[in-house]
Scaffold this motif. Structure first.
Motif, PDB file in Angstrom:
ATOM      1  N   ILE A  66      -2.160   1.645  -0.114  1.00 37.87           N
ATOM      2  CA  ILE A  66      -1.215   1.644   1.014  1.00 37.87           C
ATOM      3  C   ILE A  66       0.106   2.312   0.646  1.00 37.87           C
ATOM      4  CG2 ILE A  66       0.135   0.180   2.561  1.00 37.87           C
ATOM      5  CD1 ILE A  66      -2.098  -1.853   2.466  1.00 37.87           C
ATOM      6  N   PHE A  67       0.711   1.855  -0.465  1.00 36.93           N
ATOM      7  CA  PHE A  67       2.091   2.251  -0.755  1.00 36.93           C
ATOM      8  C   PHE A  67       2.209   3.516  -1.600  1.00 36.93           C
ATOM      9  CE2 PHE A  67       2.366  -2.385  -0.059  1.00 36.93           C
ATOM     10  CZ  PHE A  67       3.204  -2.367   1.050  1.00 36.93           C
ATOM     11  N   TYR A  68       1.199   3.839  -2.399  1.00 30.97           N
ATOM     12  CA  TYR A  68       1.280   5.045  -3.227  1.00 30.97           C
ATOM     13  C   TYR A  68       0.511   6.202  -2.607  1.00 30.97           C
ATOM     14  CZ  TYR A  68       1.055   8.140  -7.275  1.00 30.97           C
ATOM     15  OH  TYR A  68       1.154   9.236  -8.111  1.00 30.97           O
ATOM     16  N   PHE A  69      -0.733   5.921  -2.194  1.00 28.90           N
ATOM     17  CA  PHE A  69      -1.552   6.987  -1.618  1.00 28.90           C
ATOM     18  C   PHE A  69      -1.335   7.132  -0.116  1.00 28.90           C
ATOM     19  CE2 PHE A  69      -3.857   5.825  -5.506  1.00 28.90           C
ATOM     20  CZ  PHE A  69      -4.014   7.081  -6.092  1.00 28.90           C
ATOM     21  N   GLY A  70      -0.630   6.178   0.510  1.00 26.88           N
ATOM     22  CA  GLY A  70      -0.272   6.292   1.915  1.00 26.88           C
ATOM     23  C   GLY A  70      -1.439   6.229   2.882  1.00 26.88           C
ATOM     24  N   GLU A  71      -2.464   5.430   2.573  1.00 30.71           N
ATOM     25  CA  GLU A  71      -3.616   5.329   3.465  1.00 30.71           C
ATOM     26  C   GLU A  71      -3.276   4.450   4.669  1.00 30.71           C
ATOM     27  OE1 GLU A  71      -7.229   4.281   1.489  1.00 30.71           O
ATOM     28  OE2 GLU A  71      -6.857   5.634  -0.198  1.00 30.71           O
ATOM     29  N   ALA A  72      -3.887   4.769   5.781  1.00 32.22           N
ATOM     30  CA  ALA A  72      -3.593   4.076   7.038  1.00 32.22           C
ATOM     31  C   ALA A  72      -4.206   2.675   7.041  1.00 32.22           C
ATOM     32  CB  ALA A  72      -4.127   4.876   8.215  1.00 32.22           C
ATOM     33  N   MET A  73      -3.494   1.740   7.678  1.00 33.21           N
ATOM     34  CA  MET A  73      -3.988   0.375   7.861  1.00 33.21           C
ATOM     35  C   MET A  73      -3.720  -0.054   9.292  1.00 33.21           C
ATOM     36  SD  MET A  73      -5.584  -1.199   5.381  1.00 33.21           S
ATOM     37  CE  MET A  73      -5.324  -2.932   5.701  1.00 33.21           C
TER      38      MET A  73
END
Length: 315
Positions: A240-247
């Motif tokens: 979530i916070f490093y790779f910025g994947e959507a949630m």
């Protein structure tokens, strides 16, 4: 270390997942072989070679862990870190389900509830993703199968990794030679730094295992089991916070159900372990092998799988 390993695999690009996997197999055997030479532990190898059934189970374990490692590396380098972390969150639930289906184990009501909540989570996530979370399911089922096979083999962590990578070594080396013959091997074409990183896959694989083995004899199984949740937690946070994947909301809902199931499972396991321990410590109670085994199993179920069976399967 297991939780932070998603930071490592992208450093190996432009090598593809298959090449990284092959290097991991080859260099893991090199690293573990050096470690075994240093500690002079080789007697188990001769015993294993004289036991065809255990050798066949090790071969199955090597095949299953190949799938697990390969899918995990591909998932991380393809932007699916969160979904990969989900696989290790739901693995305890899959392990319990396999125990019921394959080993005819009987579950307590809370365990049935946890499995049901986990199944509902997969359904919610399937709706959220628009497809079944196949990466998570593949990782969870391969990991659980690996643990089941390892219980039958009953071999130490370092020794088991050595045996499995010895089986993987020739196919992996053959694949690397094939890539080289077609000019597609990044190991020799991307500079010495890239080659060193690929060679260090052996250390990245084996070093956490060595630390796990040292911890396993120093802390209670219940503590060890709870600590193993840190790996998917770190992976989830990195996604979530490093790779910025959507949630999106539906994905949060699915993960919340998984975490609820794990909370139920852990609470029930720790409660059962405490109850059995109290029974053992009563003056009028005779401590039997079966009772001790039940305590250990209840403690280790806090992680959803027996710790000695799983370390070398970690990503």
């Amino acid at each position: 270390m297991w939780g932070l390993v998603p930071l490592f695999w992208p450093l190996l690009k432009p090598a593809g997942a298959a090449e990284i996997l092959a290097h991991r197999m080859v260099w893991s055997l090199v690293f573990v072989a050096v470690a075994l030479v240093f500690v002079r532990r080789w007697a188990w190898a001769g015993e294993l070679l004289r036991q065809p059934r255990r050798l066949a189970l090790i071969t199955v374990a090597a095949a299953v862990i190949t799938v697990n490692w390969g899918v995990y590396i591909w998932a991380v380098n393809s932007g699916h870190v969160v979904e990969a972390s989900l696989g290790y969150f739901i693995n305890p639930l899959v392990t319990i389900a396999m125990g019921v289906l394959l080993l005819k184990e009987r579950l307590r009501p809370v365990q049935w509830t946890a499995v049901g909540v986990g199944a509902a989570a997969v359904l919610v996530l399937t709706i959220g993703y628009g497809r079944p979370p196949w990466i998570s399911l593949t990782l969870a089922f391969s990991f659980a199968t690996y643990g089941l096979v390892k219980k039958k083999v009953n071999l130490g962590g370092v020794e088991s990794l050595a045996a499995e990578t010895a089986i993987q070594f020739l196919p992996a080396l053959g694949y690397l030679l094939w890539l080289s013959s077609h000019g597609n091997l990044s190991f020799a074409s991307e500079g010495p730094g890239h080659a060193v990183l690929l060679a260090s896959t052996g250390i990245v694989t084996a070093l956490p295992l060595v630390c796990f083995g040292a911890a396993a004899i120093r802390v209670p199984l219940s503590t060890l089991g709870l600590l193993q949740y840190l790996a998917p937690v770190f992976q989830f946070l990195l996604g979530i916070f490093y790779f910025g994947e959507a949630m999106p909301p539906e994905r949060w809902a699915g993960f919340a159900l998984v975490w609820l199931a794990l909370t139920l499972l852990t609470w029930d396991a720790l409660r059962t372990a405490r109850t059995l321990r109290r029974e053992i410590t009563r003056p009028s109670t005779t401590m039997t092998t079966g009772t001790v085994s039940a305590v250990r199993k209840a403690e280790s179920l806090a992680s959803g799988a027996e710790p000695p069976a799983s370390p070398s399967a970690r990503p």
